[in-house]
Write a protein that holds these residues in place. Sequence first.
Motif, PDB file in Angstrom:
ATOM      1  N   ARG A 100       0.823  -1.205   0.000  1.00 19.70           N
ATOM      2  CA  ARG A 100       0.000   0.000   0.000  1.00 19.70           C
ATOM      3  C   ARG A 100       0.855   1.253   0.000  1.00 19.70           C
ATOM      4  O   ARG A 100       0.616   2.209   0.738  1.00 19.70           O
ATOM      5  N   LYS A 101       1.839   1.235  -0.853  1.00 23.29           N
ATOM      6  CA  LYS A 101       2.726   2.397  -1.024  1.00 23.29           C
ATOM      7  C   LYS A 101       2.518   2.997  -2.411  1.00 23.29           C
ATOM      8  O   LYS A 101       2.161   2.298  -3.365  1.00 23.29           O
ATOM      9  N   ARG A 102       2.760   4.289  -2.515  1.00 16.55           N
ATOM     10  CA  ARG A 102       2.626   4.998  -3.783  1.00 16.55           C
ATOM     11  C   ARG A 102       4.018   5.276  -4.334  1.00 16.55           C
ATOM     12  O   ARG A 102       4.914   5.724  -3.617  1.00 16.55           O
ATOM     13  N   LEU A 103       4.214   5.003  -5.629  1.00 18.70           N
ATOM     14  CA  LEU A 103       5.514   5.215  -6.268  1.00 18.70           C
ATOM     15  C   LEU A 103       5.445   6.373  -7.260  1.00 18.70           C
ATOM     16  O   LEU A 103       4.433   6.557  -7.943  1.00 18.70           O
ATOM     17  N   GLN A 104       6.516   7.135  -7.327  1.00 20.95           N
ATOM     18  CA  GLN A 104       6.725   8.118  -8.391  1.00 20.95           C
ATOM     19  C   GLN A 104       8.007   7.731  -9.122  1.00 20.95           C
ATOM     20  O   GLN A 104       9.005   7.369  -8.492  1.00 20.95           O
ATOM     21  N   VAL A 105       7.999   7.810 -10.459  1.00 23.46           N
ATOM     22  CA  VAL A 105       9.207   7.550 -11.231  1.00 23.46           C
ATOM     23  C   VAL A 105       9.901   8.895 -11.474  1.00 23.46           C
ATOM     24  O   VAL A 105       9.364   9.760 -12.168  1.00 23.46           O
ATOM     25  N   LEU A 106      11.068   9.065 -10.873  1.00 23.63           N
ATOM     26  CA  LEU A 106      11.805  10.333 -11.002  1.00 23.63           C
ATOM     27  C   LEU A 106      12.741  10.341 -12.206  1.00 23.63           C
ATOM     28  O   LEU A 106      12.990  11.389 -12.785  1.00 23.63           O
ATOM     29  N   ALA A 107      13.276   9.181 -12.572  1.00 25.73           N
ATOM     30  CA  ALA A 107      14.220   9.133 -13.688  1.00 25.73           C
ATOM     31  C   ALA A 107      14.404   7.697 -14.144  1.00 25.73           C
ATOM     32  O   ALA A 107      14.363   6.765 -13.339  1.00 25.73           O
TER      33      ALA A 107
END
Length: 374
Positions: free
Chosen positions: A355-362
């Motif tokens: 239940r974690k949210r991911l952002q793709v930074l690079a």
Amino acid sequence: MGRGKSGYHGVVAIEVTGSAIVTRKGLRRARRGWPWLQREDIVRYEGDGGPFVDLVDETSLPMGTAVYDPDGPAPIRLLSSARTRDPVGLIHARLERALARREIDLDGTDAGRVCHGEADGIPGLVVDRFGTGLLVQLDCPPIGRVVDDVLPLLIERTNATTVAVSKRDEVILVRGNDARVLFVHGRLELAIALATPGARTLSVDLERQRTLRRWARGRCIDLVAGFGGYGLQLAEGGASEVVFVDDALALSRSLEDDAKHNEIETKLERIEGDPLAWLRADTRRQRFDVIVFHPPQIEEAPSEKELAMNRCVEHAGHCLKLLDEGGILAAHSSSTALDDAEFAEAMQEAAAKLRKRLQVLAHLGPVPDHPLLA
């Protein structure tokens, strides 16, 4: 000995001394730029063993020039799609071009790859620079016959005082008295022994290590640390503490010396042991602001995709449990069976379970000093 157009001193003129008649299917692949032809593509070979051959079709129409490696996995390595009478001269011209472009690609640093084999048009020749040291890797024995012709150019253009040549599993120091050299890595000055196995693959990560430095903060961990380049960049970039984890044989013996030389030794903690075992055991006891996990890739067939996916989900899950809120995870797939999209899917699945949210930074893919053929 004579002086060529580029200023290098030639040693021996090596000419094309054979021809390989290849199938139509092989010629079609060669025309599309595919750099290797297999044994089944060769109808007949005529010559004295190479290292260079003319490629012709079954009507003897010339189709190009190649490196001939009869004992290699790919006996034909395409050098030129046109017939050339001076293959060594062509190699020199391409090496000059590769060296000139790296002055831009490496952007002022003195460490990186200056020749990337087929991608730079020179089959089987890989050259890495570390300060005043050069590591020349030959994964195609016939190219070893022209090394004496290319070394003067490489030394002249890089001012190398130490040169090591790697042939399969053997590393020979051909210039200088000590295989250990210093090189500038971002704001760090580090040491590397050219004769160590890790030196052969180090340059592929250098630019990514420097890029990761921008996210340095708090507690960091470099899992499967090896040379320790990621963790050292994080330590110098502003992290308060960096933990390096790898087995005793892989973890760099010069890690403490490099840290002390760059005045960051108080930030380092060294743990010798199996990184995966440590990862599985410590998921509930520690938290980190930045996690670097770059396991060695396993060669797996597409049929093993499900197994590879499950393993990546497991590894990503353990890493995410260690990661503090708002933290950074830098990771790559441990399997050749997964492409980038499938690896991203594994990361998403691991995050969903927790239940974690991911952002793709690079996406830190191949860098300019490691070009790929289209």
